[in-house]
Design an enzyme around this catalytic site. Structure first.
Site, PDB file in Angstrom:
ATOM      1  N   ASP A 315       2.617  30.527 -97.574  1.00  0.00           N
ATOM      2  CA  ASP A 315       3.584  29.836 -96.723  1.00  0.00           C
ATOM      3  C   ASP A 315       3.618  28.333 -96.979  1.00  0.00           C
ATOM      4  OD1 ASP A 315       4.568  32.079 -95.438  1.00  0.00           O
ATOM      5  OD2 ASP A 315       3.085  31.986 -93.831  1.00  0.00           O
ATOM      6  N   LYS A 342      10.324  36.036 -98.800  1.00  0.00           N
ATOM      7  CA  LYS A 342      10.166  35.271 -97.564  1.00  0.00           C
ATOM      8  C   LYS A 342      11.529  35.063 -96.894  1.00  0.00           C
ATOM      9  CE  LYS A 342       5.733  34.762 -97.330  1.00  0.00           C
ATOM     10  NZ  LYS A 342       4.969  35.200 -96.129  1.00  0.00           N
TER      11      LYS A 342
END
Length: 440
Positions: A315, A342
């Site tokens: 992330d 994502k």
């Protein structure tokens, strides 16, 4: 080299609560009969959507004050089918983990959906193993994507060897086994985040750890609720870590950050690039490691990021890439194909935005690289410093928007980010906090 212009106020800051733990606190509160309490809850769209979904299943929710909630559940076997679709917005964690939990609840019928971005994200990775447990789950979108139609039922014990290192897949199957009171044996090839395991243990349960990558759980499970304290999210802190180490002057002390060993890859990566970051007041709270992070202005250089580190920084790669632009020698990330699954295809979004800035980027199926030699970086910066309103596309992705806001602050360039409202999914107040750190 690109001149360092940004001066920071030396100050303490706090970032919002950990998103992963906020989601999980709601899920375990719903599973547990009786009352649970959570402080430090992230009041952002993603976890609030998860909370709203379980309120529709029968979880009573009371807000005590900002970030503090009390929950009361009738117990997992007395949750009810919702009379509307459960809308998770942009929350991939919320929909995947909730799908596992609901699959193991006999008599519960539900359709789980989300926004257009979420409907494009892969769900086959949970549908296949859940189906092997006996679950009734169907992806109604193209390529087994959301909406997910679920008919809860008693599941069977299952042994699963995951082909990918994914905390979401692991947690989904754990919650399915827990809700259905069955056993699970799980193994993976690279260690993924263990927030679900930590919260499970914190509630009084045992995990048979066969190896660091292989474990078993089996009933009976202890589900009596508890009091959870959610620390600050290191993924949110990452933006201010990069800001702090690339500033010309000033120190930031980022308080009460979750330092789960499976999440601190961003510290390892930045420190390997030469970042000066100090951990202070390290401690254990509710099964999770917590501490404060102090930044010092640093000179960064290119560093090789090993494949084993990728799951713990997945992330943070967008903001780490921004740091790479300011690093001597450039930046390269490989073995990160998970970025394409994502909120946006983050390989494509970062590459296209960097190219818009005139940076020569090599794109691979599993990552990208660019040269950060002082001459090339300086030439790009010199040219861009005279350009007005340079367009940046956020692609409906909160981390892309925040990464380029940090880039804009550090570079002084006139970047025009198309939309920043996506930031509300994980970091309400981000722009205001960023402005408060700058020493004009």
């Amino acid at each position: 080299m690109i001149p360092k212009k940004t001066k920071l106020k030396s100050r303490e800051i706090e970032v919002p609560g950990d998103k992963s733990l906020s989601h999980r606190s709601v899920l375990f509160a719903a599973l547990s009969k009786g009352k649970s309490k959570v402080t430090g809850f992230l009041e952002a769209e993603d976890p609030l959507n998860t909370m709203s979904a379980f309120a529709k299943l029968g979880l009573k929710v009371q807000k005590v004050k900002p970030g503090e909630y009390e929950f009361e559940s009738p117990g997992k076997n007395k949750l009810v089918s919702p009379n509307v679709d459960l809308d998770f917005g942009n929350a991939g964690t919320g929909i995947r983990l909730s799908a596992g939990l609901i699959c193991g609840l006999p008599g519960i019928n539900a359709t789980l959906t989300g926004d257009n971005s979420l409907k494009k994200r892969p769900m086959g990775r949970i549908i296949k193993p859940l189906s092997s447990m006996g679950a009734s789950i169907v992806g109604l979108g193209e390529k087994e994507t959301a909406p997910l139609k679920i008919e809860g039922k008693k599941l069977k014990g299952f042994r699963y060897e995951s082909p990918i290192a994914s905390a979401q897949v692991k947690s989904c199957l754990m919650l399915a086994a827990i809700s259905s009171e069955t056993d699970l044996e799980y193994s993976e090839n690279i260690l993924s985040r263990d927030h679900t395991e930590n919260m499970f243990r914190f509630l009084g349960n045992k995990i048979e750890q066969i190896s660091p990558l292989h474990f078993k759980i089996k009933p009976p499970y202890v589900l009596n609720g508890g009091e959870f304290r959610v620390p600050g999210d290191i993924s949110s802190a990452a933006f201010f870590l990069v800001l702090g180490v690339l500033a010309k002057e000033g120190n930031l002390l980022i308080k009460n950050i979750g330092l789960n060993p499976a999440r601190t890859g961003i510290l390892t990566a930045l420190q390997s690039m030469g970042a000066k970051i100090e951990i202070q007041n390290k401690r254990i709270e509710c099964g999770e490691t917590v501490g404060d992070l102090k930044t010092y202005p640093s000179n960064l250089k290119k560093s090789n990021i090993p494949e084993s580190l990728i799951p713990s920084i997945i992330d943070e790669i967008p903001i780490l890439s921004v740091a790479g632009f300011f690093a001597e020698g450039g930046f390269e990330i490989r073995h990160a194909e998970e970025l394409r699954a994502k909120e946006s295809d983050r390989i494509h979004t970062m590459v296209s935005n960097f190219r818009e800035l005139g940076i020569e980027v090599e794109e691979y199926t599993d990552g990208y690289s660019f040269d950060g030699t002082s001459k090339k970086s300086s030439e790009v910066w010199t040219r861009l410093s005279t350009v007005k309103k340079i367009p940046i596309q956020s692609y409906m992705d909160h981390r892309i928007a925040m990464s380029f806001l940090i880039f804009k602050t550090l570079s002084g360039l006139d970047l025009q980010i198309d939309e920043t409202s996506w930031i509300e999914t994980s970091f309400p107040g981000f722009e205001k906090l960023l402005e408060s750190c700058i020493n004009e």
